[in-house]
Design an enzyme around this catalytic site. Structure first.
Site, PDB file in Angstrom:
ATOM      1  N   THR A   1      -2.579   0.341  -4.395  1.00 40.82           N
ATOM      2  CA  THR A   1      -3.054   1.580  -3.797  1.00 40.82           C
ATOM      3  C   THR A   1      -4.482   1.947  -4.187  1.00 40.82           C
ATOM      4  OG1 THR A   1      -2.522   3.958  -3.622  1.00 40.82           O
ATOM      5  CG2 THR A   1      -2.080   2.912  -5.720  1.00 40.82           C
ATOM      6  N   GLY A   2      -5.062   2.833  -3.401  1.00 38.51           N
ATOM      7  CA  GLY A   2      -6.340   3.417  -3.763  1.00 38.51           C
ATOM      8  C   GLY A   2      -6.175   4.586  -4.707  1.00 38.51           C
TER       9      GLY A   2
ATOM     10  N   ASP B   1       0.843  -1.194   0.000  1.00 42.50           N
ATOM     11  CA  ASP B   1       0.000   0.000   0.000  1.00 42.50           C
ATOM     12  C   ASP B   1       0.884   1.253   0.000  1.00 42.50           C
ATOM     13  OD1 ASP B   1      -2.291   1.757   0.576  1.00 42.50           O
ATOM     14  OD2 ASP B   1      -1.467   1.824   2.606  1.00 42.50           O
ATOM     15  N   MET B   2       0.318   2.387  -0.415  1.00 40.24           N
ATOM     16  CA  MET B   2       1.098   3.630  -0.440  1.00 40.24           C
ATOM     17  C   MET B   2       0.876   4.476   0.811  1.00 40.24           C
ATOM     18  SD  MET B   2       1.040   4.879  -4.446  1.00 40.24           S
ATOM     19  CE  MET B   2       1.597   6.514  -4.005  1.00 40.24           C
ATOM     20  N   ASP B   3      -0.308   5.105   0.911  1.00 39.71           N
ATOM     21  CA  ASP B   3      -0.558   6.064   1.992  1.00 39.71           C
ATOM     22  C   ASP B   3      -0.617   5.373   3.345  1.00 39.71           C
ATOM     23  OD1 ASP B   3      -1.031   8.757   0.658  1.00 39.71           O
ATOM     24  OD2 ASP B   3      -2.342   7.454  -0.512  1.00 39.71           O
TER      25      ASP B   3
ATOM     26  N   ASP C   1      -2.237  -0.662   5.997  1.00 31.46           N
ATOM     27  CA  ASP C   1      -2.592  -0.026   7.270  1.00 31.46           C
ATOM     28  C   ASP C   1      -4.075   0.256   7.448  1.00 31.46           C
ATOM     29  OD1 ASP C   1      -2.711   3.469   6.961  1.00 31.46           O
ATOM     30  OD2 ASP C   1      -2.406   2.145   5.267  1.00 31.46           O
ATOM     31  N   SER C   2      -4.856   0.262   6.369  1.00 36.62           N
ATOM     32  CA  SER C   2      -6.243   0.729   6.460  1.00 36.62           C
ATOM     33  C   SER C   2      -7.258  -0.326   6.038  1.00 36.62           C
ATOM     34  CB  SER C   2      -6.422   1.982   5.590  1.00 36.62           C
ATOM     35  OG  SER C   2      -5.658   3.052   6.081  1.00 36.62           O
TER      36      SER C   2
ATOM     37  N   ASN D   1      -9.102  -0.549   3.477  1.00 33.16           N
ATOM     38  CA  ASN D   1      -9.027  -0.997   2.089  1.00 33.16           C
ATOM     39  C   ASN D   1      -7.867  -1.965   1.837  1.00 33.16           C
ATOM     40  OD1 ASN D   1      -7.093   1.061   2.363  1.00 33.16           O
ATOM     41  ND2 ASN D   1      -7.341   1.761   0.255  1.00 33.16           N
TER      42      ASN D   1
ATOM     43  N   LYS E   1      -8.438  -4.755  -3.234  1.00 32.22           N
ATOM     44  CA  LYS E   1      -7.011  -5.045  -3.290  1.00 32.22           C
ATOM     45  C   LYS E   1      -6.763  -6.554  -3.202  1.00 32.22           C
ATOM     46  CE  LYS E   1      -5.248  -0.629  -1.571  1.00 32.22           C
ATOM     47  NZ  LYS E   1      -4.315   0.027  -0.630  1.00 32.22           N
TER      48      LYS E   1
END
Length: 275
Positions: A43-44, A9-11, A225-226, A228, A202
Protein backbone atom coordinates in the site's frame (compact mmCIF):
# COMPACT_ATOMS: atom_id res chain seq x y z
CA UNK A 1 3.50 -22.62 -11.74
CA UNK A 2 1.48 -22.27 -8.53
CA UNK A 3 1.07 -18.86 -6.92
CA UNK A 4 2.90 -18.67 -3.58
CA UNK A 5 2.84 -14.90 -2.90
CA UNK A 6 -0.11 -12.52 -3.35
CA UNK A 7 0.53 -8.77 -2.99
CA UNK A 8 -2.65 -6.73 -2.59
CA UNK A 9 -3.14 -2.98 -2.74
CA UNK A 10 -5.52 -1.48 -0.15
CA UNK A 11 -7.44 1.58 -1.39
CA UNK A 12 -9.66 0.79 -4.35
CA UNK A 13 -8.61 -2.86 -4.15
CA UNK A 14 -8.77 -4.73 -0.84
CA UNK A 15 -11.02 -2.15 0.82
CA UNK A 16 -14.68 -1.82 -0.20
CA UNK A 17 -14.58 1.84 0.82
CA UNK A 18 -11.79 3.75 2.56
CA UNK A 19 -12.11 1.74 5.77
CA UNK A 20 -13.54 -1.78 5.43
CA UNK A 21 -12.52 -5.21 4.11
CA UNK A 22 -15.40 -7.40 2.94
CA UNK A 23 -15.99 -10.75 4.64
CA UNK A 24 -15.64 -12.41 1.23
CA UNK A 25 -12.16 -10.93 0.76
CA UNK A 26 -11.14 -11.97 4.28
CA UNK A 27 -12.29 -15.56 3.72
CA UNK A 28 -10.51 -15.92 0.37
CA UNK A 29 -7.28 -14.55 1.86
CA UNK A 30 -7.49 -16.87 4.87
CA UNK A 31 -8.19 -19.83 2.59
CA UNK A 32 -5.11 -18.95 0.52
CA UNK A 33 -2.96 -18.66 3.66
CA UNK A 34 -4.24 -22.05 4.87
CA UNK A 35 -2.82 -23.50 1.64
CA UNK A 36 0.62 -22.08 2.40
CA UNK A 37 0.37 -18.94 0.26
CA UNK A 38 1.96 -15.74 1.58
CA UNK A 39 -0.39 -12.73 1.37
CA UNK A 40 1.08 -9.24 1.77
CA UNK A 41 -0.70 -5.92 2.03
CA UNK A 42 1.08 -3.60 -0.42
CA UNK A 43 0.00 0.00 0.00
CA UNK A 44 0.79 3.67 -0.22
CA UNK A 45 -0.49 4.07 3.32
CA UNK A 46 1.86 4.28 6.32
CA UNK A 47 3.03 1.06 7.97
CA UNK A 48 1.14 1.60 11.24
CA UNK A 49 -2.14 1.95 9.33
CA UNK A 50 -1.49 -1.03 7.03
CA UNK A 51 -0.61 -3.19 10.05
CA UNK A 52 -4.06 -2.59 11.54
CA UNK A 53 -5.66 -4.25 8.52
CA UNK A 54 -3.01 -6.95 8.27
CA UNK A 55 -3.63 -7.87 11.92
CA UNK A 56 -7.41 -7.73 11.41
CA UNK A 57 -7.15 -10.36 8.68
CA UNK A 58 -4.61 -12.37 10.67
CA UNK A 59 -1.66 -12.06 8.29
CA UNK A 60 1.92 -12.76 9.35
CA UNK A 61 3.56 -11.83 6.03
CA UNK A 62 5.71 -8.66 5.93
CA UNK A 63 3.89 -5.48 4.91
CA UNK A 64 4.89 -3.24 2.00
CA UNK A 65 3.97 0.36 2.89
CA UNK A 66 4.59 3.92 1.69
CA UNK A 67 4.55 2.72 -1.95
CA UNK A 68 7.49 0.43 -1.31
CA UNK A 69 9.70 2.81 0.67
CA UNK A 70 9.31 0.54 3.70
CA UNK A 71 8.90 -3.20 4.20
CA UNK A 72 8.20 -4.23 7.76
CA UNK A 73 7.62 -7.57 9.38
CA UNK A 74 4.33 -8.26 11.13
CA UNK A 75 6.26 -8.01 14.41
CA UNK A 76 7.61 -4.56 13.49
CA UNK A 77 11.07 -5.57 12.26
CA UNK A 78 12.54 -3.47 9.45
CA UNK A 79 13.26 -5.41 6.26
CA UNK A 80 13.71 -2.43 3.92
CA UNK A 81 13.79 1.32 4.64
CA UNK A 82 14.45 4.02 2.01
CA UNK A 83 13.78 7.50 3.44
CA UNK A 84 13.77 10.78 1.52
CA UNK A 85 16.70 13.15 1.89
CA UNK A 86 16.31 16.64 3.32
CA UNK A 87 17.00 18.23 -0.10
CA UNK A 88 14.40 16.04 -1.82
CA UNK A 89 11.80 17.04 0.74
CA UNK A 90 12.69 20.73 0.57
CA UNK A 91 12.35 20.75 -3.23
CA UNK A 92 8.96 19.05 -2.93
CA UNK A 93 7.61 21.38 -0.24
CA UNK A 94 8.98 24.51 -1.91
CA UNK A 95 7.37 23.76 -5.27
CA UNK A 96 4.00 22.69 -3.85
CA UNK A 97 3.93 25.82 -1.66
CA UNK A 98 4.73 27.99 -4.69
CA UNK A 99 1.52 26.73 -6.33
CA UNK A 100 -0.51 26.92 -3.13
CA UNK A 101 -1.10 23.16 -2.99
CA UNK A 102 -1.64 21.10 0.16
CA UNK A 103 1.36 18.89 0.89
CA UNK A 104 2.71 16.87 3.79
CA UNK A 105 5.20 14.14 4.73
CA UNK A 106 4.61 10.65 6.02
CA UNK A 107 6.53 8.13 8.08
CA UNK A 108 5.51 4.83 9.61
CA UNK A 109 4.01 6.63 12.59
CA UNK A 110 1.80 8.99 10.58
CA UNK A 111 1.96 12.51 9.15
CA UNK A 112 4.12 15.62 9.53
CA UNK A 113 2.81 18.89 8.10
CA UNK A 114 3.18 22.64 8.49
CA UNK A 115 -0.60 23.16 8.49
CA UNK A 116 -3.49 21.33 10.13
CA UNK A 117 -4.97 18.78 7.75
CA UNK A 118 -8.75 18.74 7.12
CA UNK A 119 -11.04 16.63 9.31
CA UNK A 120 -12.07 14.48 6.35
CA UNK A 121 -8.49 13.24 5.84
CA UNK A 122 -8.56 9.45 5.56
CA UNK A 123 -6.43 8.91 8.70
CA UNK A 124 -8.44 11.36 10.80
CA UNK A 125 -11.63 9.54 9.85
CA UNK A 126 -9.97 6.22 10.70
CA UNK A 127 -8.73 7.55 14.05
CA UNK A 128 -12.31 8.09 15.21
CA UNK A 129 -12.78 4.34 15.58
CA UNK A 130 -9.30 3.42 16.82
CA UNK A 131 -8.04 3.01 20.38
CA UNK A 132 -5.65 5.73 21.56
CA UNK A 133 -2.60 3.47 21.18
CA UNK A 134 -3.61 2.60 17.60
CA UNK A 135 -4.28 6.11 16.29
CA UNK A 136 -2.27 7.48 13.37
CA UNK A 137 -0.15 10.37 14.60
CA UNK A 138 -0.51 13.91 13.21
CA UNK A 139 2.42 16.26 13.88
CA UNK A 140 2.02 19.95 12.94
CA UNK A 141 5.32 21.86 13.05
CA UNK A 142 6.35 25.46 12.33
CA UNK A 143 9.59 24.71 10.51
CA UNK A 144 10.01 21.68 8.28
CA UNK A 145 13.71 21.51 9.22
CA UNK A 146 12.56 20.38 12.66
CA UNK A 147 11.04 17.29 11.05
CA UNK A 148 14.50 15.90 10.32
CA UNK A 149 15.53 16.39 13.95
CA UNK A 150 12.35 14.76 15.23
CA UNK A 151 12.30 11.90 12.73
CA UNK A 152 15.80 11.22 11.33
CA UNK A 153 15.72 8.73 8.44
CA UNK A 154 12.00 8.15 9.01
CA UNK A 155 10.31 10.42 6.43
CA UNK A 156 9.44 8.06 3.60
CA UNK A 157 6.98 9.88 1.36
CA UNK A 158 5.71 13.30 0.34
CA UNK A 159 2.04 13.68 -0.57
CA UNK A 160 0.44 16.51 -2.55
CA UNK A 161 -3.36 16.80 -2.79
CA UNK A 162 -5.50 19.18 -4.86
CA UNK A 163 -9.16 18.40 -5.46
CA UNK A 164 -10.14 21.58 -7.33
CA UNK A 165 -7.15 22.55 -9.46
CA UNK A 166 -5.99 19.33 -11.12
CA UNK A 167 -4.08 21.20 -13.85
CA UNK A 168 -1.72 22.79 -11.28
CA UNK A 169 -1.36 19.43 -9.54
CA UNK A 170 -0.23 17.80 -12.80
CA UNK A 171 2.02 20.77 -13.58
CA UNK A 172 3.85 20.42 -10.26
CA UNK A 173 4.11 16.66 -10.71
CA UNK A 174 5.75 17.20 -14.12
CA UNK A 175 8.09 19.94 -12.82
CA UNK A 176 9.26 17.76 -9.94
CA UNK A 177 10.09 14.94 -12.35
CA UNK A 178 12.20 17.37 -14.39
CA UNK A 179 13.80 18.92 -11.29
CA UNK A 180 14.79 15.58 -9.79
CA UNK A 181 14.60 12.60 -12.18
CA UNK A 182 15.82 10.39 -9.33
CA UNK A 183 12.52 10.68 -7.46
CA UNK A 184 9.81 8.06 -7.78
CA UNK A 185 6.59 10.03 -8.46
CA UNK A 186 3.20 8.33 -8.81
CA UNK A 187 -0.48 8.95 -8.09
CA UNK A 188 -2.69 6.77 -5.92
CA UNK A 189 -5.82 8.85 -6.69
CA UNK A 190 -6.61 11.25 -9.51
CA UNK A 191 -6.38 14.21 -7.11
CA UNK A 192 -2.88 13.55 -5.73
CA UNK A 193 0.70 12.55 -6.38
CA UNK A 194 3.28 11.07 -4.05
CA UNK A 195 7.07 11.22 -4.06
CA UNK A 196 9.51 8.59 -2.81
CA UNK A 197 13.25 8.12 -3.05
CA UNK A 198 14.57 6.29 -6.12
CA UNK A 199 14.25 2.55 -5.61
CA UNK A 200 10.95 2.93 -3.76
CA UNK A 201 8.08 1.50 -5.74
CA UNK A 202 5.61 -1.29 -5.16
CA UNK A 203 7.26 -3.24 -7.96
CA UNK A 204 10.75 -2.98 -6.41
CA UNK A 205 9.34 -3.93 -3.02
CA UNK A 206 7.58 -7.00 -4.41
CA UNK A 207 10.89 -8.05 -5.99
CA UNK A 208 12.51 -7.74 -2.55
CA UNK A 209 9.70 -9.71 -0.90
CA UNK A 210 9.91 -12.48 -3.51
CA UNK A 211 13.65 -12.76 -2.78
CA UNK A 212 12.88 -12.78 0.95
CA UNK A 213 10.72 -15.89 0.41
CA UNK A 214 13.02 -17.32 -2.30
CA UNK A 215 10.24 -17.25 -4.88
CA UNK A 216 10.28 -16.87 -8.65
CA UNK A 217 8.43 -14.15 -10.52
CA UNK A 218 5.94 -16.70 -11.90
CA UNK A 219 4.93 -17.57 -8.33
CA UNK A 220 3.78 -14.00 -7.58
CA UNK A 221 0.35 -12.46 -8.13
CA UNK A 222 -0.25 -8.72 -7.63
CA UNK A 223 -3.63 -6.99 -7.47
CA UNK A 224 -4.24 -3.24 -7.79
CA UNK A 225 -6.12 -0.37 -9.36
CA UNK A 226 -4.00 2.80 -9.60
CA UNK A 227 -0.83 4.22 -11.12
CA UNK A 228 1.19 3.37 -8.01
CA UNK A 229 0.23 -0.31 -8.53
CA UNK A 230 1.46 -0.41 -12.12
CA UNK A 231 5.06 -1.41 -11.34
CA UNK A 232 4.06 -4.47 -9.30
CA UNK A 233 1.39 -5.57 -11.79
CA UNK A 234 3.95 -5.39 -14.60
CA UNK A 235 6.42 -7.45 -12.54
CA UNK A 236 4.03 -10.16 -11.36
CA UNK A 237 3.66 -13.55 -12.97
CA UNK A 238 -0.07 -12.82 -12.77
CA UNK A 239 -1.01 -9.14 -12.69
CA UNK A 240 -4.64 -8.49 -11.76
CA UNK A 241 -6.46 -5.19 -12.28
CA UNK A 242 -9.61 -4.34 -10.39
CA UNK A 243 -12.78 -3.66 -12.36
CA UNK A 244 -12.53 -0.07 -11.11
CA UNK A 245 -8.85 0.28 -12.10
CA UNK A 246 -7.59 3.05 -14.36
CA UNK A 247 -7.17 2.09 -18.03
CA UNK A 248 -3.38 1.79 -18.05
CA UNK A 249 -3.51 -0.71 -15.17
CA UNK A 250 -6.17 -2.79 -16.96
CA UNK A 251 -4.10 -2.75 -20.15
CA UNK A 252 -1.00 -3.97 -18.28
CA UNK A 253 -2.74 -6.75 -16.36
CA UNK A 254 -3.27 -10.33 -17.46
CA UNK A 255 -6.70 -10.40 -15.84
CA UNK A 256 -9.38 -7.89 -14.85
CA UNK A 257 -11.47 -8.91 -11.85
CA UNK A 258 -14.63 -7.37 -10.36
CA UNK A 259 -14.52 -3.90 -8.73
CA UNK A 260 -13.48 -3.44 -5.10
CA UNK A 261 -17.11 -2.91 -4.10
CA UNK A 262 -17.89 -6.43 -5.36
CA UNK A 263 -15.00 -8.25 -3.61
CA UNK A 264 -12.89 -8.46 -6.75
CA UNK A 265 -9.86 -9.54 -4.69
CA UNK A 266 -11.70 -12.66 -3.54
CA UNK A 267 -12.72 -13.47 -7.10
CA UNK A 268 -9.10 -13.25 -8.31
CA UNK A 269 -7.82 -15.43 -5.46
CA UNK A 270 -10.53 -17.98 -6.12
CA UNK A 271 -9.65 -18.10 -9.82
CA UNK A 272 -5.86 -18.31 -9.60
CA UNK A 273 -5.20 -19.89 -6.19
CA UNK A 274 -8.20 -21.73 -4.78
CA UNK A 275 -9.76 -23.34 -7.85
Amino acid sequence: MAIKLICIDMDGTLLMDQQNVSEENKKAIKDAVSRGVHVAITTGRVYNCAKLYSDEIGLKTPIISSNGAFIGGSNGETIYNNPLSSNEIKDFLSLTKQYGLLSYLTGNFGIVSTTELPDDHIYKVLNKRLKDDEKIKFEVIDNIDNAFKLYPNQLLKGVCIEKNNISDLMKVKKELKQLNPELEIVSSWDDNFEIMKKGSSKGEAVVQLAKYFNLKRDEVMCIGDSENDLSMIEYAGIGVAMGNAIDIVKQSAQYVTLPNTESGVAKAIEKFVLS
